[in-house]
Design an enzyme around this catalytic site. Structure first.
Site, PDB file in Angstrom:
ATOM      1  N   LYS A   1       1.597 -15.565  -2.852  1.00 58.31           N
ATOM      2  CA  LYS A   1       1.925 -16.792  -3.586  1.00 58.31           C
ATOM      3  C   LYS A   1       2.969 -17.656  -2.875  1.00 58.31           C
ATOM      4  CE  LYS A   1       1.693 -16.106  -8.219  1.00 58.31           C
ATOM      5  NZ  LYS A   1       0.307 -16.223  -8.660  1.00 58.31           N
TER       6      LYS A   1
ATOM      7  N   ASP B   1       0.840  -1.203   0.000  1.00 55.67           N
ATOM      8  CA  ASP B   1       0.000   0.000   0.000  1.00 55.67           C
ATOM      9  C   ASP B   1       0.880   1.260   0.000  1.00 55.67           C
ATOM     10  OD1 ASP B   1      -2.400   1.437   0.053  1.00 55.67           O
ATOM     11  OD2 ASP B   1      -2.584   1.350   2.227  1.00 55.67           O
TER      12      ASP B   1
ATOM     13  N   ASN C   1      -2.527 -11.225  -3.979  1.00 62.94           N
ATOM     14  CA  ASN C   1      -2.346 -12.688  -4.009  1.00 62.94           C
ATOM     15  C   ASN C   1      -1.008 -13.018  -3.357  1.00 62.94           C
ATOM     16  OD1 ASN C   1      -4.711 -13.523  -5.391  1.00 62.94           O
ATOM     17  ND2 ASN C   1      -3.849 -12.652  -7.268  1.00 62.94           N
TER      18      ASN C   1
ATOM     19  N   ARG D   1     -10.382  10.474 -12.070  1.00 61.92           N
ATOM     20  CA  ARG D   1      -9.815  10.509 -10.711  1.00 61.92           C
ATOM     21  C   ARG D   1      -9.251   9.150 -10.299  1.00 61.92           C
ATOM     22  NH1 ARG D   1     -14.538  11.405  -7.426  1.00 61.92           N
ATOM     23  NH2 ARG D   1     -13.128  11.477  -5.672  1.00 61.92           N
ATOM     24  N   LYS D   2      -9.337   8.153 -11.182  1.00 64.55           N
ATOM     25  CA  LYS D   2      -8.924   6.794 -10.801  1.00 64.55           C
ATOM     26  C   LYS D   2      -7.515   6.471 -11.305  1.00 64.55           C
ATOM     27  CE  LYS D   2     -12.727   4.879 -12.582  1.00 64.55           C
ATOM     28  NZ  LYS D   2     -13.828   3.932 -12.863  1.00 64.55           N
TER      29      LYS D   2
HETATM   30  C1  MFK Z   1       5.079   5.785   3.729  1.00 62.57           C
HETATM   31  C2  MFK Z   1       4.468   6.884   2.926  1.00 62.57           C
HETATM   32  C3  MFK Z   1       3.067   6.600   2.754  1.00 62.57           C
HETATM   33  C4  MFK Z   1       2.549   7.153   1.490  1.00 62.57           C
HETATM   34  C5  MFK Z   1       1.472   6.351   0.894  1.00 62.57           C
HETATM   35  C6  MFK Z   1       0.472   5.864   1.865  1.00 62.57           C
HETATM   36  C7  MFK Z   1      -0.671   5.258   1.128  1.00 62.57           C
HETATM   37  C8  MFK Z   1      -1.710   4.814   2.095  1.00 62.57           C
HETATM   38  C9  MFK Z   1      -3.033   5.084   1.490  1.00 62.57           C
HETATM   39  C10 MFK Z   1      -4.108   4.501   2.358  1.00 62.57           C
HETATM   40  O1  MFK Z   1      -3.955   3.473   2.943  1.00 62.57           O
HETATM   41  S1  MFK Z   1      -5.572   5.357   2.445  1.00 62.57           S
HETATM   42  C11 MFK Z   1      -6.464   4.466   3.708  1.00 62.57           C
HETATM   43  C12 MFK Z   1      -7.378   3.401   3.202  1.00 62.57           C
HETATM   44  N1  MFK Z   1      -8.364   3.951   2.329  1.00 62.57           N
HETATM   45  C13 MFK Z   1      -9.486   4.541   2.786  1.00 62.57           C
HETATM   46  O2  MFK Z   1      -9.715   4.674   3.960  1.00 62.57           O
HETATM   47  C14 MFK Z   1     -10.431   5.063   1.738  1.00 62.57           C
HETATM   48  C15 MFK Z   1     -11.876   4.929   2.160  1.00 62.57           C
HETATM   49  N2  MFK Z   1     -12.735   5.202   1.010  1.00 62.57           N
HETATM   50  C16 MFK Z   1     -13.071   6.480   0.695  1.00 62.57           C
HETATM   51  O3  MFK Z   1     -12.790   7.415   1.419  1.00 62.57           O
HETATM   52  C17 MFK Z   1     -13.802   6.688  -0.589  1.00 62.57           C
HETATM   53  O4  MFK Z   1     -14.466   5.505  -0.977  1.00 62.57           O
HETATM   54  C18 MFK Z   1     -12.855   7.155  -1.730  1.00 62.57           C
HETATM   55  C19 MFK Z   1     -12.228   8.493  -1.377  1.00 62.57           C
HETATM   56  C20 MFK Z   1     -11.754   6.122  -2.012  1.00 62.57           C
HETATM   57  C21 MFK Z   1     -13.684   7.314  -3.001  1.00 62.57           C
HETATM   58  O5  MFK Z   1     -14.798   8.101  -2.684  1.00 62.57           O
HETATM   59  P1  MFK Z   1     -15.302   9.212  -3.686  1.00 62.57           P
HETATM   60  O6  MFK Z   1     -16.667   9.593  -3.214  1.00 62.57           O
HETATM   61  O7  MFK Z   1     -14.289  10.298  -3.850  1.00 62.57           O
HETATM   62  O8  MFK Z   1     -15.355   8.450  -5.073  1.00 62.57           O
HETATM   63  P2  MFK Z   1     -16.631   7.920  -5.858  1.00 62.57           P
HETATM   64  O9  MFK Z   1     -17.469   7.043  -5.026  1.00 62.57           O
HETATM   65  O10 MFK Z   1     -17.265   9.121  -6.527  1.00 62.57           O
HETATM   66  O11 MFK Z   1     -15.944   7.037  -6.971  1.00 62.57           O
HETATM   67  C22 MFK Z   1     -15.133   7.617  -7.986  1.00 62.57           C
HETATM   68  C23 MFK Z   1     -14.921   6.544  -9.016  1.00 62.57           C
HETATM   69  O12 MFK Z   1     -14.142   5.486  -8.422  1.00 62.57           O
HETATM   70  C24 MFK Z   1     -14.864   4.263  -8.445  1.00 62.57           C
HETATM   71  N3  MFK Z   1     -14.591   3.560  -7.175  1.00 62.57           N
HETATM   72  C25 MFK Z   1     -14.571   4.100  -5.944  1.00 62.57           C
HETATM   73  N4  MFK Z   1     -14.267   3.176  -5.025  1.00 62.57           N
HETATM   74  C26 MFK Z   1     -14.088   2.024  -5.718  1.00 62.57           C
HETATM   75  C27 MFK Z   1     -13.746   0.692  -5.344  1.00 62.57           C
HETATM   76  N5  MFK Z   1     -13.515   0.370  -4.080  1.00 62.57           N
HETATM   77  N6  MFK Z   1     -13.641  -0.230  -6.299  1.00 62.57           N
HETATM   78  C28 MFK Z   1     -13.869   0.091  -7.614  1.00 62.57           C
HETATM   79  N7  MFK Z   1     -14.179   1.342  -8.038  1.00 62.57           N
HETATM   80  C29 MFK Z   1     -14.302   2.279  -7.101  1.00 62.57           C
HETATM   81  C30 MFK Z   1     -16.335   4.669  -8.564  1.00 62.57           C
HETATM   82  O13 MFK Z   1     -17.107   3.629  -9.122  1.00 62.57           O
HETATM   83  C31 MFK Z   1     -16.218   5.865  -9.471  1.00 62.57           C
HETATM   84  O14 MFK Z   1     -15.994   5.421 -10.788  1.00 62.57           O
HETATM   85  P3  MFK Z   1     -16.573   6.208 -12.065  1.00 62.57           P
HETATM   86  O15 MFK Z   1     -15.955   7.593 -11.996  1.00 62.57           O
HETATM   87  O16 MFK Z   1     -16.113   5.412 -13.243  1.00 62.57           O
HETATM   88  O17 MFK Z   1     -18.053   6.235 -11.874  1.00 62.57           O
END
Ligand code: MFK
Length: 238
Positions: free
Chosen positions: A184, A160, A182, A205-206
């Site tokens: 493995k 992640d 996965n 945005r994806k």
């Molecule tokens: C060491 C340095 C570290 C640096 C990197 C660290 C990275 C760590 C990152 C994380 O771990 S973040 C923590 C875990 N993630 C979360 O807590 C996110 C929780 N989920 C959310 O807050 C929202 O669901 C999210 C912001 C991801 C999306 O919400 P939105 O309202 O902005 O998006 P929306 O529902 O409008 O969906 C936008 C598009 O994405 C698609 N989508 C959203 N979630 C999806 C999903 N889960 N699977 C498939 N498609 C998805 C959705 O269908 C749509 O597609 P289309 O534009 O084609 O219609």
């Protein structure tokens, strides 16, 4: 050259509070005090020979600018408490109601809070042309799952972090929406692995980023993963 410099600034900015980029959530525009004391991605006495060797090999690749070493700190992305608070209110208003702002001052990056050599030891490098982030990772003894093996959650965490870094470099403020892994082969505890991530495509945005985890000699494929990141939209109430 310009492109590679821009990528470097963007990459470092993404990891160090997006300095120099637009900060729509920030209330204050004055200079931010530095409190990133130590770059944890630099060699330490606790690193194994393999880890040090790979670090040196990648640093060599950085000399012509094709790869960039990404520094890493143990504090969160934002430098000032008011920035963190403003960020949460702007991007995560629902979550902000449940967050204790005093505790936020103690926030640190999850992967950077073990004693040297016991937890997550890693260093990441970025190739702008290939849109790849590679993480050299050694999981220490406190990350054990099955006896002698790295905990699957520790592997998932580093995947992640690696794909997340790739997404942040590409698009700034993102969150993981989906991570599909996965497992493995078991990863031997305290061995060094390479986490190779590849930005496959961006659709609106994806961001779609794939990843694998391999042994240093590339003979063993331990893990494969795909991920979906969503660029946060401050107009949306997440
Ligand atoms: C060491 C340095 C570290 C640096 C990197 C660290 C990275 C760590 C990152 C994380 O771990 S973040 C923590 C875990 N993630 C979360 O807590 C996110 C929780 N989920 C959310 O807050 C929202 O669901 C999210 C912001 C991801 C999306 O919400 P939105 O309202 O902005 O998006 P929306 O529902 O409008 O969906 C936008 C598009 O994405 C698609 N989508 C959203 N979630 C999806 C999903 N889960 N699977 C498939 N498609 C998805 C959705 O269908 C749509 O597609 P289309 O534009 O084609 O219609």
């Amino acid at each position: 050259m310009l492109r590679s410099c821009a990528a470097r600034l963007h990459a470092v900015g993404a990891l160090r509070g997006l300095r120099g980029c637009a900060r729509p959530w920030a209330r204050s525009s004055g200079p931010a005090p530095e409190f990133f004391h130590e770059d944890h991605s630099l060699p330490k006495p606790s690193w194994s020979k393999d880890m040090r060797l790979l670090f040196d090999q990648f640093m060599k690749k950085c000399e012509d600018g094709s790869w960039i070493h990404l520094p890493s700190y143990n504090y969160t992305l934002f430098q000032r408490s008011q920035d963190i608070s403003a960020f949460i209110h702007a991007y995560l208003p629902t979550a902000s109601k449940l967050i204790n702002e005093e505790k936020l001052l103690q926030a640190k990056i999850f992967t950077r809070n073990f004693e040297d050599g016991l937890g997550f030891e890693y260093v990441m490098f970025y190739n702008d042309v290939e849109k790849r982030v590679v993480c050299v990772f050694e999981g220490g003894p406190y990350l054990q799952g099955m006896p002698g093996c790295l905990h699957g959650g520790a592997i998932a965490t580093m995947i992640d972090a690696t794909v997340g870094t790739s997404a942040m470099i590409a698009e700034g403020i993102v969150m993981t929406a989906n991570l599909n892994i996965n497992f493995k082969r078991p990863v031997p505890l305290c061995s060094v692995v390479l986490i190779n991530s590849q930005l496959d495509k961006i659709e609106g945005r994806k961001l779609f980023i794939s990843c694998n985890v391999q042994s240093v000699d590339e003979k063993t494929l331990y893990t494969e993963a795909t991920s979906l990141f969503i660029k946060l939209d401050p107009e949306k109430q997440v």
